[in-house]
Write an enzyme that holds these catalytic residues in place. Sequence first.
Site, short mmCIF file in Angstrom:
data_model
loop_
_atom_site.label_atom_id
_atom_site.label_comp_id
_atom_site.label_asym_id
_atom_site.label_seq_id
_atom_site.Cartn_x
_atom_site.Cartn_y
_atom_site.Cartn_z
N LYS A 1 0.86 -1.18 0.00
CA LYS A 1 0.00 0.00 0.00
C LYS A 1 0.89 1.23 0.00
O LYS A 1 1.75 1.39 0.87
CB LYS A 1 -0.90 -0.01 1.24
CG LYS A 1 -1.73 1.25 1.38
CD LYS A 1 -2.69 1.15 2.55
CE LYS A 1 -3.46 2.43 2.75
NZ LYS A 1 -4.39 2.34 3.88
N ARG B 1 1.46 10.03 5.92
CA ARG B 1 1.58 8.61 6.23
C ARG B 1 2.84 7.97 5.64
O ARG B 1 2.92 6.76 5.50
CB ARG B 1 0.35 7.86 5.69
CG ARG B 1 -0.98 8.34 6.24
CD ARG B 1 -2.02 7.23 6.19
NE ARG B 1 -3.38 7.69 6.11
CZ ARG B 1 -4.04 8.31 7.08
NH1 ARG B 1 -3.46 8.56 8.24
NH2 ARG B 1 -5.30 8.67 6.90
N LYS C 1 -2.30 -1.52 -3.74
CA LYS C 1 -3.15 -0.33 -3.67
C LYS C 1 -2.31 0.94 -3.76
O LYS C 1 -1.32 1.02 -3.06
CB LYS C 1 -3.90 -0.38 -2.34
CG LYS C 1 -4.75 0.83 -2.05
CD LYS C 1 -5.34 0.70 -0.68
CE LYS C 1 -6.05 1.99 -0.35
NZ LYS C 1 -6.36 2.12 1.02
N SER D 1 -10.37 5.70 -4.29
CA SER D 1 -11.31 6.82 -4.41
C SER D 1 -10.89 7.87 -5.44
O SER D 1 -11.72 8.37 -6.20
CB SER D 1 -11.51 7.46 -3.04
OG SER D 1 -10.27 7.91 -2.51
C1 PBG Z 1 -6.96 3.22 5.68
C2 PBG Z 1 -7.48 3.18 4.31
C3 PBG Z 1 -7.38 4.16 3.33
C4 PBG Z 1 -8.04 3.68 2.21
C5 PBG Z 1 -8.52 2.41 2.52
N1 PBG Z 1 -8.14 2.11 3.83
C6 PBG Z 1 -6.86 5.55 3.37
C7 PBG Z 1 -5.51 5.86 3.79
O1 PBG Z 1 -4.63 5.00 3.91
O2 PBG Z 1 -5.29 7.04 4.03
C8 PBG Z 1 -8.18 4.40 0.92
C9 PBG Z 1 -9.21 3.90 -0.02
C10 PBG Z 1 -9.55 4.81 -1.13
O3 PBG Z 1 -8.93 5.87 -1.36
O4 PBG Z 1 -10.49 4.47 -1.84
N2 PBG Z 1 -7.86 2.74 6.61
#
Ligand code: PBG
Length: 348
Positions: free
Chosen positions: A216, A238, A269, A295
């Site tokens: 991720k 992050r 991801k 998203s």
């Molecule tokens: C963290 C999480 C995130 C997403 C899914 N789980 C956001 C992040 O890491 O800031 C993002 C999913 C998306 O953008 O559709 N719990």
Amino acid sequence: MATDLSRPAAEQGAATGFPTTRLRRLRQHPRLRDIVRENELRVDDLILPLFVRTGSGVRQPISSMPGHAQMTVDLLPGEIREIESLRIPAVILFGIPEHKDAVGSESWDDKAGIVQQAIRAIKEAAKSDLLVIVDLCFCEYTDHGHCGPISERTGRVDVDNDATLENLARQALSLARAGADMIAPSGMMDGMVGAIRQALDGEGFEHLPIMSYAAKYASAFYGPFRQAVESAPQFGDRRSYQMDPANSDEAMREVELDLVEGADIIMVKPAMAYGDIIRRVKDRFGVPVAAYNVSGEFAMVKAAAERGWIDEQRITLEILTGIKRAGADLILTYFAKDVSRWLQNAAS
Ligand code: PBG
């Protein structure tokens, strides 16, 4: 040159060029194109994310994610009926809690936990064997918006890795008790899969699979999601736990460690800009691979389509087919309902 029959002739430089070979032969007829198609997007491969909030009777639209909303638990039965009628096989739940605190304690509250309530409501409402997957993280539950408790142990203000592991085990157990079908840890803590596996096995949940957000990346593509779940970090970013988008070998190490710790499905991801990572993971490890079409990827398509600049349906199917072609077995996508409708229309 001797011909090795175990390898395609073309690979061995056999004389198969033009005009003997004409690749257009198999493209000229729609049915021919159908029968030689290599990859196919299916509704059965899709997971739909849902956002659940406290309260009742509220459906709060998310402006940057058209068609998606934060929903209260009482609205879930209706939502689930629609999802089942569209034959979407799985949902993944994200919660917006009532109270946030420094450690995100509401996330492991059996009774008050919003996702726990949502799981119970969905399990009661579902008529099919809909899979209920849960995202496991703290950023929605902490008042500072980071994915675990903050400490200065390392001389820096940062998420405390090992303290987070203890809390992840708590949250995983609570969600398992509520009836989740699969746990998907997304916090990118070192050792998270092992800690969760050990906790689950210790309480009789050894059958419960883990889908790890293994590779991720620290991505700008999560912007709309953070608005959706109100989880933007209140300070910093992050990058001390999510991966540098420039790295690929490091993703292989992340995946390998998660597999050793007991991950059943590996997630990459975001998806669109990371097709190479999906392919490397698939080729190297040969395990089930999930890709999260996040998203920001969704919002870009929606925004351009609203302006009439692109054909939403064709672009979306092309993007998702591309993610499958890269090597993903399953795709988490905010387009799941649309895809189901489009594919049904195409088939009828
Ligand atoms: C963290 C999480 C995130 C997403 C899914 N789980 C956001 C992040 O890491 O800031 C993002 C999913 C998306 O953008 O559709 N719990």
